[in-house]
Design an enzyme around this catalytic site. Structure first.
Site, short mmCIF file in Angstrom:
data_model
loop_
_atom_site.label_atom_id
_atom_site.label_comp_id
_atom_site.label_asym_id
_atom_site.label_seq_id
_atom_site.Cartn_x
_atom_site.Cartn_y
_atom_site.Cartn_z
N GLU A 63 37.82 42.64 43.77
CA GLU A 63 36.73 41.60 43.70
C GLU A 63 37.46 40.13 43.62
O GLU A 63 37.09 39.46 42.74
CB GLU A 63 35.97 41.79 42.41
CG GLU A 63 35.02 42.90 42.78
CD GLU A 63 33.83 43.19 41.84
OE1 GLU A 63 33.54 42.28 41.46
OE2 GLU A 63 33.64 44.42 41.66
N GLN A 101 55.43 51.38 26.79
CA GLN A 101 56.78 50.85 26.00
C GLN A 101 56.83 51.64 24.52
O GLN A 101 57.64 52.28 24.04
CB GLN A 101 57.21 49.59 25.93
CG GLN A 101 58.57 49.36 25.83
CD GLN A 101 59.41 49.68 26.96
OE1 GLN A 101 59.06 50.21 27.96
NE2 GLN A 101 60.67 49.80 26.85
N ALA A 158 39.99 41.55 56.95
CA ALA A 158 39.37 40.53 56.25
C ALA A 158 39.06 41.07 54.75
O ALA A 158 38.47 41.88 54.59
CB ALA A 158 37.89 40.18 56.76
N THR A 210 34.50 43.85 52.56
CA THR A 210 35.90 43.72 53.16
C THR A 210 35.95 44.55 54.35
O THR A 210 35.22 45.67 54.68
CB THR A 210 36.63 44.59 52.07
OG1 THR A 210 36.63 43.79 51.00
CG2 THR A 210 38.06 44.89 52.33
N GLY A 214 59.11 57.79 26.06
CA GLY A 214 58.96 58.89 26.89
C GLY A 214 57.52 59.35 26.92
O GLY A 214 57.07 59.78 28.32
N1 COS Z 1 29.07 30.31 45.03
C1 COS Z 1 28.17 29.91 46.04
N2 COS Z 1 28.58 29.31 47.04
C2 COS Z 1 29.97 29.39 47.41
C3 COS Z 1 30.96 29.98 46.33
C4 COS Z 1 30.38 30.32 45.28
N3 COS Z 1 31.01 30.85 44.44
N4 COS Z 1 32.22 29.87 46.92
C5 COS Z 1 31.85 29.33 48.15
N5 COS Z 1 30.67 28.85 48.38
C6 COS Z 1 30.07 28.32 49.69
C7 COS Z 1 30.79 27.07 49.80
O1 COS Z 1 30.14 26.01 49.09
C8 COS Z 1 30.55 26.85 51.35
O2 COS Z 1 29.27 26.30 51.64
P1 COS Z 1 29.39 25.12 52.31
O3 COS Z 1 30.30 24.86 53.82
O4 COS Z 1 27.45 24.80 52.62
O5 COS Z 1 29.78 23.85 51.56
C9 COS Z 1 30.84 28.11 51.97
O6 COS Z 1 30.35 29.16 50.84
C10 COS Z 1 32.22 28.55 52.23
O7 COS Z 1 33.10 28.38 51.11
P2 COS Z 1 34.63 28.11 51.18
O8 COS Z 1 35.10 26.94 52.52
O9 COS Z 1 35.11 27.72 50.10
O10 COS Z 1 35.06 29.41 51.84
P3 COS Z 1 36.56 29.89 52.15
O11 COS Z 1 36.61 30.81 53.47
O12 COS Z 1 37.46 28.89 52.07
O13 COS Z 1 36.86 31.13 51.14
C11 COS Z 1 37.47 32.26 49.03
C12 COS Z 1 36.53 30.89 49.71
C13 COS Z 1 38.87 32.28 49.33
C14 COS Z 1 37.03 32.01 47.79
C15 COS Z 1 36.68 33.57 49.36
O14 COS Z 1 36.97 33.91 50.72
C16 COS Z 1 37.01 34.70 48.38
O15 COS Z 1 36.34 34.88 47.41
N6 COS Z 1 37.92 35.58 48.76
C17 COS Z 1 37.98 36.69 48.11
C18 COS Z 1 37.33 37.84 48.65
C19 COS Z 1 37.02 38.80 47.67
O16 COS Z 1 36.95 38.72 46.35
N7 COS Z 1 37.33 40.22 48.34
C20 COS Z 1 36.95 41.19 47.20
C21 COS Z 1 36.16 42.22 48.25
S1 COS Z 1 34.70 42.78 47.15
S2 COS Z 1 35.66 44.15 46.05
#
Ligand code: COS
Length: 385
Positions: free
Chosen positions: A364, A337, A129, A125, A341
């Site tokens: 996460e 609840q 982002a 993070t 109190g």
């Molecule tokens: N396992 C393996 N590969 C994965 C995957 C998974 N679970 N999820 C995505 N990928 C791969 C995809 O297949 C893609 O690869 P290709 O381009 O080769 O096909 C690539 O990673 C990008 O995936 P995608 O296009 O789905 O990415 P996005 O930017 O749309 O993001 C989300 C996907 C929203 C699911 C991701 O950004 C996310 O999990 N966000 C939350 C982050 C989070 O949990 N933060 C907490 C911080 S840690 S406490």
């Protein structure tokens, strides 16, 4: 896969006893001091809590994921601070190395992570982002045989306790999305790293999160997890899938504790001449919580079995994370609840749990991100026929 049933049952029983006798009685101290007493940290290490998910060949216990979620349910019954202390070692901090690390990286780090001698922290993070993890701006610029890292990470759990970060940074500045990201193992004592003071939070006292600033931090190319640049986003996503089952399981554990606290209070507390547990409206709240707890427990254990069988469970992990964390929010609300109190008073653990479990629906991956992942998986399967 994992430990044989008898051995696992012994491990689980001893963790249950440790939670009941050592951790639950220390909850008030952790809350008051916003830290875990050093003797408990030592006892947790000796219990092997830092290493149960790390393979046996690297000094861990090598439990299966089904076994791990049972352990996390046990630990979830007490303050989140205890889980957080070793949670990054068994979960998001170490699993990138377990899943995608080279043999050398595994040999170098996993045995010390397993004993708790060192702590790993997961650094994804950034200020700009969070949910959109592929938008990270931290750069790792190639310079000869090295990479030079610049940028800021945010809300990094255990940053002040860690010896290494597993860190995601952009190695290809021309590639704005996921493909430009690589995962690194970065020792925390390198010059140019500043861990900022701990964040002040709504709850989860005793857990430590920080901003971490990287200024011209130099690491060798061999620090890239698995040695291949450009695949760090996938490593992070795989790690999070597994981590989400951990959060789901600890939410189930927290729900068990909250139900126990509410049930016990409902039998002690009298109103209108009898224990409030005998009133149907209180019974309805208890029954709703127990039913949801049972559904969540069943779901997380099933999702873990899918992971054990297939090596991944993207949709199931997202379903379990969403359902279990939303469930514990409702259970905590009902517990407050039922206590009335008293439920609002810091003297009773439900007040603390109510604040602590609020984070589960956010970290996460928020509930909304889980919904997005589930719907995407559904559509993908639909299109594939
Ligand atoms: N396992 C393996 N590969 C994965 C995957 C998974 N679970 N999820 C995505 N990928 C791969 C995809 O297949 C893609 O690869 P290709 O381009 O080769 O096909 C690539 O990673 C990008 O995936 P995608 O296009 O789905 O990415 P996005 O930017 O749309 O993001 C989300 C996907 C929203 C699911 C991701 O950004 C996310 O999990 N966000 C939350 C982050 C989070 O949990 N933060 C907490 C911080 S840690 S406490």
């Amino acid at each position: 896969m994992g430990l044989d049933n008898d051995t696992f049952q012994q491990v689980l029983n001893s963790i249950d006893r440790f939670v009941d006798r050592r951790l639950i009685p220390a909850e008030d101290i952790v809350e008051a001091e916003n830290d875990i007493p050093a003797d408990i940290v030592q006892d947790m290490r000796e219990m092997g809590l830092s290493g149960f998910s790390i393979p046996e060949e690297f000094g861990g216990l090598g439990v299966s994921l089904v076994q791990e979620v049972k352990i996390m349910q046990s630990i979830g019954r007490t303050s989140a601070a205890f889980r957080s202390l070793f949670g990054t070692n068994i979960g998001i901090g170490s699993q990138g190395i377990v899943m995608d690390g080279t043999e050398t990286q595994k040999q170098e780090y996993l045995p010390r992570l397993a004993t708790g001698e060192i702590t790993a922290s997961f650094a994804l993070t950034e200020p700009d982002a969070g949910s959109d993890a592929a938008a990270i701006r931290m750069t790792a610029r190639a310079d000869g045989d090295d990479y030079v890292i610049n940028g800021t990470k945010r809300y990094i759990t255990n940053a002040s306790r860690a010896s290494i970060f597993t860190l995601m940074a952009r190695t290809n500045p021309d590639e704005k999305g996921a493909a430009g990201i690589s995962a690194f193992i970065v020792p925390t004592d390198l010059s140019g790293i500043t861990v900022m003071p701990a964040d002040r939070k709504m709850g989860q006292r005793g857990t430590k999160t920080h901003d971490v600033v990287f200024e011209d931090v130099r690491v060798p190319a061999s620090a890239i997890i698995g040695g291949t640049p450009g695949v760090g986003f996938k490593t992070a996503m795989k790690v999070l899938d597994r981590g989400r089952l951990n959060i789901a399981a600890s939410s189930v554990g927290a729900a068990a504790r909250l139900i126990q606290e509410a049930l016990s209070y409902a039998h002690d507390r009298k109103a209108f001449g009898k224990p409030i547990a005998e009133f149907q409206l209180v019974q309805a709240m208890l029954a709703d919580s127990q039913t949801e707890y049972y559904a969540a427990k069943t779901m997380v254990e099933h999702a873990a079995s899918v992971f054990d069988e297939k090596g991944k469970a993207i949709e199931e992990a997202a379903c379990a994370k969403m359902f279990c964390t939303e469930m514990v929010g409702r259970v905590a609300d009902r517990a407050v609840q039922i206590l009335g109190g008293a439920g609002y008073m810091a003297e009773y653990p439900v007040e603390r749990f109510y604040r602590d479990v609020r984070l589960s629906r956010i970290y996460e991956g928020t509930t909304q991100i889980q919904q997005l992942i589930i719907a995407r998986q559904m559509s993908r399967k639909f299109k594939e026929g």
